[in-house]
Design an enzyme around this catalytic site. Structure first.
Site, PDB file in Angstrom:
ATOM      1  N   LYS A  13      25.432 -41.447 -49.910  1.00 56.45           N
ATOM      2  CA  LYS A  13      26.428 -40.985 -49.327  1.00 56.45           C
ATOM      3  C   LYS A  13      27.665 -41.684 -49.760  1.00 56.45           C
ATOM      4  O   LYS A  13      28.776 -41.048 -50.175  1.00 56.45           O
ATOM      5  CB  LYS A  13      26.170 -41.025 -47.681  1.00 56.45           C
ATOM      6  CG  LYS A  13      25.136 -40.411 -47.170  1.00 56.45           C
ATOM      7  CD  LYS A  13      25.116 -40.460 -45.862  1.00 56.45           C
ATOM      8  CE  LYS A  13      24.928 -41.823 -45.230  1.00 56.45           C
ATOM      9  NZ  LYS A  13      23.841 -42.602 -45.407  1.00 56.45           N
ATOM     10  N   ARG A  88      25.727 -39.713 -36.106  1.00 61.04           N
ATOM     11  CA  ARG A  88      24.524 -40.294 -36.412  1.00 61.04           C
ATOM     12  C   ARG A  88      23.592 -39.734 -35.164  1.00 61.04           C
ATOM     13  O   ARG A  88      22.369 -40.262 -35.136  1.00 61.04           O
ATOM     14  CB  ARG A  88      24.473 -41.651 -36.590  1.00 61.04           C
ATOM     15  CG  ARG A  88      24.387 -42.089 -38.054  1.00 61.04           C
ATOM     16  CD  ARG A  88      24.488 -43.755 -38.093  1.00 61.04           C
ATOM     17  NE  ARG A  88      23.770 -44.301 -39.066  1.00 61.04           N
ATOM     18  CZ  ARG A  88      24.602 -44.556 -40.126  1.00 61.04           C
ATOM     19  NH1 ARG A  88      25.758 -44.198 -40.487  1.00 61.04           N
ATOM     20  NH2 ARG A  88      23.841 -45.206 -41.268  1.00 61.04           N
ATOM     21  N   ARG A 127      20.977 -52.798 -53.584  1.00 61.73           N
ATOM     22  CA  ARG A 127      22.316 -52.518 -53.488  1.00 61.73           C
ATOM     23  C   ARG A 127      23.058 -53.807 -53.690  1.00 61.73           C
ATOM     24  O   ARG A 127      22.784 -54.687 -52.737  1.00 61.73           O
ATOM     25  CB  ARG A 127      22.636 -51.736 -52.354  1.00 61.73           C
ATOM     26  CG  ARG A 127      24.154 -51.438 -51.974  1.00 61.73           C
ATOM     27  CD  ARG A 127      24.332 -50.289 -50.760  1.00 61.73           C
ATOM     28  NE  ARG A 127      23.884 -50.517 -49.791  1.00 61.73           N
ATOM     29  CZ  ARG A 127      23.911 -49.580 -48.892  1.00 61.73           C
ATOM     30  NH1 ARG A 127      24.399 -48.410 -49.201  1.00 61.73           N
ATOM     31  NH2 ARG A 127      23.233 -49.829 -47.619  1.00 61.73           N
ATOM     32  N   ARG A 160      24.252 -56.788 -48.727  1.00 63.77           N
ATOM     33  CA  ARG A 160      24.653 -56.628 -47.151  1.00 63.77           C
ATOM     34  C   ARG A 160      23.278 -57.410 -46.604  1.00 63.77           C
ATOM     35  O   ARG A 160      22.322 -57.259 -47.015  1.00 63.77           O
ATOM     36  CB  ARG A 160      24.734 -55.321 -46.852  1.00 63.77           C
ATOM     37  CG  ARG A 160      26.046 -54.594 -47.275  1.00 63.77           C
ATOM     38  CD  ARG A 160      26.193 -53.183 -47.288  1.00 63.77           C
ATOM     39  NE  ARG A 160      25.323 -52.590 -46.009  1.00 63.77           N
ATOM     40  CZ  ARG A 160      25.454 -51.122 -45.517  1.00 63.77           C
ATOM     41  NH1 ARG A 160      26.196 -50.439 -46.369  1.00 63.77           N
ATOM     42  NH2 ARG A 160      24.726 -50.752 -44.637  1.00 63.77           N
ATOM     43  N   ARG A 171      15.979 -49.262 -40.507  1.00 66.80           N
ATOM     44  CA  ARG A 171      17.049 -48.191 -40.376  1.00 66.80           C
ATOM     45  C   ARG A 171      16.315 -46.956 -40.585  1.00 66.80           C
ATOM     46  O   ARG A 171      17.009 -46.184 -40.273  1.00 66.80           O
ATOM     47  CB  ARG A 171      17.997 -48.675 -41.318  1.00 66.80           C
ATOM     48  CG  ARG A 171      18.889 -49.968 -40.885  1.00 66.80           C
ATOM     49  CD  ARG A 171      19.519 -50.916 -41.795  1.00 66.80           C
ATOM     50  NE  ARG A 171      20.612 -50.243 -42.846  1.00 66.80           N
ATOM     51  CZ  ARG A 171      20.784 -50.292 -44.134  1.00 66.80           C
ATOM     52  NH1 ARG A 171      20.375 -51.246 -44.921  1.00 66.80           N
ATOM     53  NH2 ARG A 171      21.764 -49.540 -44.701  1.00 66.80           N
TER      54      ARG A 171
HETATM   55  P1  ADP Z   1      24.010 -46.788 -44.900  1.00 70.25           P
HETATM   56  O1  ADP Z   1      25.035 -47.020 -45.953  1.00 70.25           O
HETATM   57  O2  ADP Z   1      22.801 -47.523 -45.090  1.00 70.25           O
HETATM   58  O3  ADP Z   1      23.924 -45.534 -44.457  1.00 70.25           O
HETATM   59  P2  ADP Z   1      26.256 -47.822 -43.075  1.00 70.25           P
HETATM   60  O4  ADP Z   1      27.077 -48.531 -43.840  1.00 70.25           O
HETATM   61  O5  ADP Z   1      26.673 -46.079 -42.712  1.00 70.25           O
HETATM   62  O6  ADP Z   1      24.949 -47.723 -43.668  1.00 70.25           O
HETATM   63  O7  ADP Z   1      26.131 -48.182 -41.636  1.00 70.25           O
HETATM   64  C1  ADP Z   1      25.558 -49.725 -41.264  1.00 70.25           C
HETATM   65  C2  ADP Z   1      25.414 -49.720 -39.882  1.00 70.25           C
HETATM   66  O8  ADP Z   1      26.720 -49.475 -39.187  1.00 70.25           O
HETATM   67  C3  ADP Z   1      24.320 -48.816 -39.394  1.00 70.25           C
HETATM   68  O9  ADP Z   1      23.062 -49.458 -39.429  1.00 70.25           O
HETATM   69  C4  ADP Z   1      24.802 -49.081 -37.747  1.00 70.25           C
HETATM   70  O10 ADP Z   1      24.402 -50.261 -37.213  1.00 70.25           O
HETATM   71  C5  ADP Z   1      26.384 -48.880 -37.872  1.00 70.25           C
HETATM   72  N1  ADP Z   1      26.733 -47.555 -37.865  1.00 70.25           N
HETATM   73  C6  ADP Z   1      27.398 -46.745 -38.985  1.00 70.25           C
HETATM   74  N2  ADP Z   1      27.811 -45.738 -38.492  1.00 70.25           N
HETATM   75  C7  ADP Z   1      27.222 -45.622 -37.198  1.00 70.25           C
HETATM   76  C8  ADP Z   1      27.450 -44.468 -36.252  1.00 70.25           C
HETATM   77  N3  ADP Z   1      27.817 -43.117 -36.643  1.00 70.25           N
HETATM   78  N4  ADP Z   1      26.748 -44.696 -35.100  1.00 70.25           N
HETATM   79  C9  ADP Z   1      26.467 -46.070 -34.762  1.00 70.25           C
HETATM   80  N5  ADP Z   1      26.199 -46.922 -35.714  1.00 70.25           N
HETATM   81  C10 ADP Z   1      26.800 -46.785 -36.905  1.00 70.25           C
HETATM   82  P1  ADP Z   2      24.421 -44.685 -48.521  1.00 74.86           P
HETATM   83  O1  ADP Z   2      26.013 -44.820 -48.243  1.00 74.86           O
HETATM   84  O2  ADP Z   2      23.979 -43.449 -48.238  1.00 74.86           O
HETATM   85  O3  ADP Z   2      23.817 -45.723 -47.695  1.00 74.86           O
HETATM   86  P2  ADP Z   2      24.920 -45.574 -51.350  1.00 74.86           P
HETATM   87  O4  ADP Z   2      25.757 -44.838 -51.772  1.00 74.86           O
HETATM   88  O5  ADP Z   2      25.489 -46.973 -50.850  1.00 74.86           O
HETATM   89  O6  ADP Z   2      24.052 -44.940 -50.049  1.00 74.86           O
HETATM   90  O7  ADP Z   2      23.748 -45.887 -52.448  1.00 74.86           O
HETATM   91  C1  ADP Z   2      22.575 -46.639 -52.161  1.00 74.86           C
HETATM   92  C2  ADP Z   2      22.265 -47.577 -53.275  1.00 74.86           C
HETATM   93  O8  ADP Z   2      21.782 -46.706 -54.095  1.00 74.86           O
HETATM   94  C3  ADP Z   2      23.500 -48.161 -53.909  1.00 74.86           C
HETATM   95  O9  ADP Z   2      23.037 -49.032 -54.586  1.00 74.86           O
HETATM   96  C4  ADP Z   2      23.847 -47.242 -55.012  1.00 74.86           C
HETATM   97  O10 ADP Z   2      24.500 -47.796 -56.285  1.00 74.86           O
HETATM   98  C5  ADP Z   2      22.363 -46.588 -55.467  1.00 74.86           C
HETATM   99  N1  ADP Z   2      22.632 -45.029 -55.775  1.00 74.86           N
HETATM  100  C6  ADP Z   2      23.541 -44.177 -55.213  1.00 74.86           C
HETATM  101  N2  ADP Z   2      23.190 -42.989 -55.791  1.00 74.86           N
HETATM  102  C7  ADP Z   2      22.125 -43.005 -56.488  1.00 74.86           C
HETATM  103  C8  ADP Z   2      21.391 -42.065 -57.416  1.00 74.86           C
HETATM  104  N3  ADP Z   2      21.778 -40.858 -57.419  1.00 74.86           N
HETATM  105  N4  ADP Z   2      20.462 -42.483 -58.154  1.00 74.86           N
HETATM  106  C9  ADP Z   2      20.260 -43.878 -58.115  1.00 74.86           C
HETATM  107  N5  ADP Z   2      20.686 -44.748 -57.267  1.00 74.86           N
HETATM  108  C10 ADP Z   2      21.908 -44.387 -56.786  1.00 74.86           C
END
Ligand code: ADP
Ligand code: ADP
Ligand code: ZN
Length: 217
Positions: A13, A88, A127, A160, A171
């Protein structure tokens, strides 16, 4: 355009959002990024969020809804936004619907980025994020050309705290329980568009832009 980018942790995302907002000229609103920024600045919001983030659980709805409402009230969100990581939970989705109704605007589309669990775990545990500018890399799938430094700003790359194997598993479970129901929620509203997130980054971007009726410039 008013877009929600949905999908489990690691779906890509954040990566897609950074590329899409560039193409679409709308702000990228990531609740995860907002919480991490607050934590870096040591604000009460950041310290409260950390209690939940460290274990992979969700920050309480009232806190999360509050910061998103404030953000959507800012001038740059008036003509569109890309929400990443929000909503979420069903209460968050209901609160968003109410806020948008009060603002007299509507969502255009909810993109659901689908990736299988094994790939998600590999993505999360590999990541790496730039401490200075927030750019996201992957040790194997998207390495920085500057090794352990950010290729765009030279900043230090770190892992992270919540990207360890155990927390990542948790998660994904939290996502399946609390967030996955939103797929049906938005399907019923006729807003859901599924995207195959298992492909390489540039192919996913191309698929999304095509689905939005925009060809990449
Ligand atoms: P990811 O990239 O793995 O999807 P995020 O960066 O979006 O993770 O979120 C990291 C953490 O921040 C989540 O595991 C949660 O603890 C918190 N968080 C983010 N967005 C939300 C939300 N909309 N509601 C509740 N907690 C959130
Ligand atoms: P999210 O915000 O959904 O948690 P991220 O954009 O941070 O996801 O991506 C999670 C990890 O996967 C990062 O290390 C990123 O570089 C990698 N990644 C993202 N898109 C792809 C893809 N299409 N193929 C392989 N790796 C990816
Ligand atoms: Zn950087």
């Amino acid at each position: 355009m008013r877009i929600i980018l949905m999908g489990p942790p690691g779906a890509g995302k954040g990566t897609q959002a950074d590329l899409l907002v560039h193409e679409l000229g709308i702000p990228h609103i990531s609740t995860g990024d907002m919480f991490r920024k607050a934590l870096k600045e040591g604000t009460p919001l950041g310290l409260e969020a950390k209690r939940y983030m460290d274990s992979g659980g969700l920050v309480p709805d009232d806190v999360t809804i509050g910061i998103v409402k404030e953000r959507l009230d800012m001038a740059d969100a008036a003509n569109g936004f890309l929400l990443d990581g929000f909503p979420r939970t069903v209460p968050q989705a209901d609160a968003l619907a109410q806020t948008l109704q009060e603002l007299g605007v509507a969502l255009d589309v909810v993109l659901d980025v689908v990736v299988d669990r094994d790939a998600l775990l590999a993505r999360l545990t590999g990541r790496r994020v730039c401490r200075a500018c927030g750019a996201t890399y992957h040790l194997v799938f998207n390495p920085s050309l500057q090794g352990d430094k950010c290729q765009s700003c030279g900043g230090e790359l770190y892992q992270r705290d919540d990207d360890t194997a155990a927390t990542a598993e948790n998660r994904l479970d939290v996502y399946n329980k609390q967030t996955a129901p939103l797929v049906d929620y938005y399907k019923k509203k006729g807003l859901l568009l599924e995207v195959d997130g298992g492909k390489p980054v540039d192919e996913v971007t191309r698929d999304i832009l095509k689905a939005l009726g925009r060809e990449k410039r």
